[in-house]
Design a protein around this motif. Sequence first.
Motif, mmCIF file in Angstrom:
data_model
loop_
_atom_site.group_PDB
_atom_site.id
_atom_site.type_symbol
_atom_site.label_atom_id
_atom_site.label_comp_id
_atom_site.label_asym_id
_atom_site.label_seq_id
_atom_site.Cartn_x
_atom_site.Cartn_y
_atom_site.Cartn_z
ATOM 1 N N ILE A 30 0.840 -1.204 0.000
ATOM 2 C CA ILE A 30 0.000 0.000 0.000
ATOM 3 C C ILE A 30 0.875 1.254 0.000
ATOM 4 O O ILE A 30 0.636 2.203 -0.759
ATOM 5 C CB ILE A 30 -0.926 -0.027 1.231
ATOM 6 C CG1 ILE A 30 -1.955 -1.154 1.091
ATOM 7 C CG2 ILE A 30 -1.627 1.319 1.404
ATOM 8 C CD1 ILE A 30 -2.760 -1.403 2.343
ATOM 9 N N ARG A 31 1.881 1.260 0.836
ATOM 10 C CA ARG A 31 2.768 2.425 0.931
ATOM 11 C C ARG A 31 3.501 2.671 -0.383
ATOM 12 O O ARG A 31 3.630 3.828 -0.827
ATOM 13 C CB ARG A 31 3.768 2.212 2.065
ATOM 14 C CG ARG A 31 4.693 3.382 2.329
ATOM 15 C CD ARG A 31 5.544 3.121 3.563
ATOM 16 N NE ARG A 31 6.431 4.231 3.833
ATOM 17 C CZ ARG A 31 7.634 4.392 3.275
ATOM 18 N NH1 ARG A 31 8.086 3.482 2.409
ATOM 19 N NH2 ARG A 31 8.376 5.439 3.561
ATOM 20 N N ALA A 32 3.983 1.593 -1.027
ATOM 21 C CA ALA A 32 4.698 1.749 -2.290
ATOM 22 C C ALA A 32 3.780 2.328 -3.366
ATOM 23 O O ALA A 32 4.204 3.181 -4.159
ATOM 24 C CB ALA A 32 5.254 0.402 -2.738
ATOM 25 N N HIS A 33 2.534 1.886 -3.411
ATOM 26 C CA HIS A 33 1.611 2.415 -4.426
ATOM 27 C C HIS A 33 1.336 3.903 -4.188
ATOM 28 O O HIS A 33 1.327 4.696 -5.136
ATOM 29 C CB HIS A 33 0.300 1.633 -4.394
ATOM 30 C CG HIS A 33 -0.699 2.140 -5.394
ATOM 31 N ND1 HIS A 33 -0.768 1.661 -6.685
ATOM 32 C CD2 HIS A 33 -1.651 3.112 -5.303
ATOM 33 C CE1 HIS A 33 -1.726 2.296 -7.342
ATOM 34 N NE2 HIS A 33 -2.272 3.179 -6.520
ATOM 35 N N ILE A 34 1.137 4.274 -2.935
ATOM 36 C CA ILE A 34 0.837 5.676 -2.641
ATOM 37 C C ILE A 34 2.027 6.567 -2.989
ATOM 38 O O ILE A 34 1.855 7.699 -3.467
ATOM 39 C CB ILE A 34 0.440 5.824 -1.160
ATOM 40 C CG1 ILE A 34 -0.905 5.124 -0.917
ATOM 41 C CG2 ILE A 34 0.343 7.284 -0.748
ATOM 42 C CD1 ILE A 34 -1.324 5.089 0.536
ATOM 43 N N LEU A 35 3.238 6.059 -2.797
ATOM 44 C CA LEU A 35 4.428 6.843 -3.123
ATOM 45 C C LEU A 35 4.681 6.912 -4.620
ATOM 46 O O LEU A 35 5.171 7.930 -5.122
ATOM 47 C CB LEU A 35 5.648 6.235 -2.426
ATOM 48 C CG LEU A 35 5.733 6.398 -0.907
ATOM 49 C CD1 LEU A 35 6.931 5.641 -0.360
ATOM 50 C CD2 LEU A 35 5.832 7.870 -0.519
ATOM 51 N N ASP A 36 4.358 5.842 -5.347
ATOM 52 C CA ASP A 36 4.743 5.764 -6.756
ATOM 53 C C ASP A 36 3.648 6.197 -7.728
ATOM 54 O O ASP A 36 3.952 6.593 -8.858
ATOM 55 C CB ASP A 36 5.149 4.317 -7.110
ATOM 56 C CG ASP A 36 6.375 3.868 -6.337
ATOM 57 O OD1 ASP A 36 7.143 4.740 -5.884
ATOM 58 O OD2 ASP A 36 6.564 2.642 -6.181
ATOM 59 N N SER A 37 2.389 6.106 -7.327
ATOM 60 C CA SER A 37 1.296 6.355 -8.275
ATOM 61 C C SER A 37 0.529 7.615 -7.893
ATOM 62 O O SER A 37 0.260 7.859 -6.706
ATOM 63 C CB SER A 37 0.342 5.155 -8.301
ATOM 64 O OG SER A 37 -0.774 5.428 -9.123
ATOM 65 N N PRO A 38 0.151 8.417 -8.897
ATOM 66 C CA PRO A 38 -0.662 9.600 -8.606
ATOM 67 C C PRO A 38 -2.143 9.272 -8.416
ATOM 68 O O PRO A 38 -2.929 10.147 -8.052
ATOM 69 C CB PRO A 38 -0.445 10.480 -9.840
ATOM 70 C CG PRO A 38 -0.211 9.503 -10.946
ATOM 71 C CD PRO A 38 0.524 8.347 -10.327
ATOM 72 N N TYR A 39 -2.524 8.020 -8.671
ATOM 73 C CA TYR A 39 -3.927 7.622 -8.597
ATOM 74 C C TYR A 39 -4.253 7.030 -7.235
ATOM 75 O O TYR A 39 -3.404 6.385 -6.598
ATOM 76 C CB TYR A 39 -4.255 6.618 -9.688
ATOM 77 C CG TYR A 39 -3.992 7.138 -11.079
ATOM 78 C CD1 TYR A 39 -4.853 8.054 -11.684
ATOM 79 C CD2 TYR A 39 -2.858 6.742 -11.787
ATOM 80 C CE1 TYR A 39 -4.600 8.544 -12.962
ATOM 81 C CE2 TYR A 39 -2.597 7.225 -13.059
ATOM 82 C CZ TYR A 39 -3.477 8.128 -13.641
ATOM 83 O OH TYR A 39 -3.221 8.617 -14.898
ATOM 84 N N PRO A 40 -5.485 7.207 -6.768
ATOM 85 C CA PRO A 40 -5.882 6.613 -5.483
ATOM 86 C C PRO A 40 -5.750 5.088 -5.528
ATOM 87 O O PRO A 40 -6.018 4.456 -6.548
ATOM 88 C CB PRO A 40 -7.345 7.048 -5.328
ATOM 89 C CG PRO A 40 -7.498 8.238 -6.223
ATOM 90 C CD PRO A 40 -6.580 8.007 -7.371
ATOM 91 N N ILE A 41 -5.339 4.497 -4.436
ATOM 92 C CA ILE A 41 -5.144 3.062 -4.395
ATOM 93 C C ILE A 41 -6.475 2.338 -4.318
ATOM 94 O O ILE A 41 -7.421 2.782 -3.639
ATOM 95 C CB ILE A 41 -4.247 2.664 -3.203
ATOM 96 C CG1 ILE A 41 -3.920 1.173 -3.277
ATOM 97 C CG2 ILE A 41 -4.896 3.025 -1.876
ATOM 98 C CD1 ILE A 41 -2.858 0.731 -2.285
#
Length: 229
Positions: free
Chosen positions: A56-67
Amino acid sequence: MERREAAAALAYTGRLAPRTIRTDPGEARDQLAQWHELLHDVPFTTDHGWDVREAIRAHILDSPYPILPVDVARKWRAYRRDRLDRHTDPTPAADPDDPGAWRAELVSSRHAVAAGAAAPSTHRQLTSGGPHPDVEARLRAIGSYIPPTVRAELARYRPAHAAREAVVAQGGPDALSVPCGWCHARTGEPCRQRRVGPDSTRRGNAVRTIPHPSRADLAAARLGQQQTA
C-alpha cells in the motif's frame, strides 16, 4: 485475508491517504466489503518478504492515482510469480515409485513457496560456498583434483602441460605465467613455433612442447623477485 485484516489494511490506507476513505457508514461498509472480496486470498503478511502495508505504501508513493484493492491484489500476484520463477523443485523425499506421493510433495512445496510460507529453492544452493567436506578431505589426501595415476595417464596426451607441471614440481618457474616476447603467446597459452618465409609471411604455427628460452628466463626472473620480496 480475513475481514478484520482487510479492515486493518483499509485503516492503514486511510492514515496515509485520508481522501480514499469513505466517511458515510453505508459507503464505509461497502468499501470494506469490496476490499475483503478482492483480497480474501491475499495474506496480510508472510515470513518471506510480503507485507500488505508495504504494498500500500509503495503504491501511494509511486502512483498519482488513489489506491484500489485491485492494485494490492496485482502486487501480490506479481510477488507470487517472482517467487515461483526463482524456485527450482528440490527432489522430493517421497518414494519415486509412488507417483502420487511424489507429485503431492512437489505441489505442496510449490504452494508453500507461492504463499510465502517457504523460501524458493534456487540453483545457487548447488553452486554457492566451498567444496563439500568429503571433497576437501579427498583433496588433502591426494593433493589434487586429478589423482596421480590419472595425471600420469594423461601426460602422453598433453605433453606441453606435463612438461610444465614437471618443471613446477621441481621448484622451477612456470613459463606460462608470463607472456612470451618471442612468439607473443599470451599468459597461460603455450608458445608457438613460428617460421617466416623469404617473403616475410608466416609459414608455421605449431604448438611448442617447451616454451621459448626467453620466456623461461622472464618467468625465472619474476619468480626470483617474488621470493625475495
